[in-house]
Design a protein around this motif. Sequence first.
Motif, short mmCIF file in Angstrom:
data_model
loop_
_atom_site.label_atom_id
_atom_site.label_comp_id
_atom_site.label_asym_id
_atom_site.label_seq_id
_atom_site.Cartn_x
_atom_site.Cartn_y
_atom_site.Cartn_z
N LYS A 90 -22.66 -21.88 -3.52
CA LYS A 90 -22.01 -22.39 -4.72
C LYS A 90 -22.60 -21.76 -5.97
O LYS A 90 -21.88 -21.36 -6.89
CB LYS A 90 -22.13 -23.91 -4.77
N GLU A 91 -23.91 -21.65 -6.02
CA GLU A 91 -24.56 -21.06 -7.19
C GLU A 91 -24.23 -19.58 -7.32
O GLU A 91 -24.01 -19.07 -8.42
CB GLU A 91 -26.08 -21.25 -7.09
N ILE A 92 -24.17 -18.87 -6.19
CA ILE A 92 -23.82 -17.45 -6.22
C ILE A 92 -22.40 -17.26 -6.73
O ILE A 92 -22.13 -16.38 -7.56
CB ILE A 92 -23.97 -16.84 -4.81
N GLU A 93 -21.48 -18.09 -6.24
CA GLU A 93 -20.08 -17.97 -6.67
C GLU A 93 -19.92 -18.31 -8.15
O GLU A 93 -19.16 -17.65 -8.87
CB GLU A 93 -19.21 -18.89 -5.81
N GLU A 94 -20.64 -19.32 -8.62
CA GLU A 94 -20.54 -19.69 -10.03
C GLU A 94 -21.12 -18.58 -10.92
O GLU A 94 -20.57 -18.29 -11.98
CB GLU A 94 -21.28 -21.01 -10.27
N THR A 95 -22.20 -17.97 -10.49
CA THR A 95 -22.78 -16.87 -11.26
C THR A 95 -21.84 -15.67 -11.30
O THR A 95 -21.65 -15.04 -12.35
CB THR A 95 -24.14 -16.46 -10.66
N ALA A 96 -21.24 -15.36 -10.14
CA ALA A 96 -20.30 -14.23 -10.09
C ALA A 96 -19.09 -14.49 -10.97
O ALA A 96 -18.59 -13.59 -11.66
CB ALA A 96 -19.86 -13.99 -8.64
#
Length: 297
Positions: free
Chosen positions: A118-124
């Motif tokens: 979730k954090e990776i997707e939000e950062t991307a």
Amino acid sequence: MDVKIIIENDHESLITTTILKSKENKNVEVVPSACEKKKKKGVFNPQWLRDSQVNSFLREYKLDSTKILCIACNETFSIHYGGKNDIDRHIKLKRHINNMKSFNINRQLITSTMKPNKEIEETAAAEGVFVYHGGKHGHSYLSQQCITNVLKTIFSSSSAISKSMSCGRTKCNSIAVNVLAPYFTQKVLTEVKQAYFYSIMFDASNKGNTKFFPVCVQYFSKIGVKKGCIIDLIDDADESATNIFENLMTVIKKSGLPFDGLTSIGADNTNVNMGNNHSVYTLFNNEIENLFKGKLS
């Protein structure tokens, strides 16, 4: 009637044959019945993976139940004869012990550096929006890199996403060219196909010692006339009418646009583009009747 029973044993099967002997000396042989005695193979037992000493590196090998996979050694080994004893024997191998040293270190690094999905997707997503905003307002990649550093400094203590953002010049260029541009180009082409009728505009542009031909489309959409949407960028130094015509035809075919939906072309009012003899316009007009001639001011 005499009955004679013959028993044959060939280590693998037990065959019984009954021969009936009649008074007329005629033998009637009954079809033999065979009972093969198969050896029970040692197969994978899921209970083995409950052992905390082996569950980190042992995996089931689904292609062959008589083997098991060791991901630390990146190999399979047989458990056909020994079962659990084969696993214990493999663990004691010097090769496995050495592989486990690096395997444990790699697992610690991966576990400590991996972020939740979730954090990776939000950062991307944040990086994509940031690059899109910069491109829409004409910000350079260098300015976007500076803004990213400012945001990380200001919001590092209050926002995990801002702290994780990394939009340098190279990454901004990669997001714009490989992510945003293909998406919006495909979106434009889909709308053009739905509208069916469109016009093409092109013009030569120099960047350093490279000559580009940006190809734009103009069409009617649900919200009005859309113009100046770039669908391709041709790198070609040849400015002859024939070469420009062939390049434009290639773009139309590659984009999947209906050729008979082309209503006009727009370009500089030069002899190569709009002349009456062997120009880009005349070459298109030979293929499409009643093609309008547009001029760029």
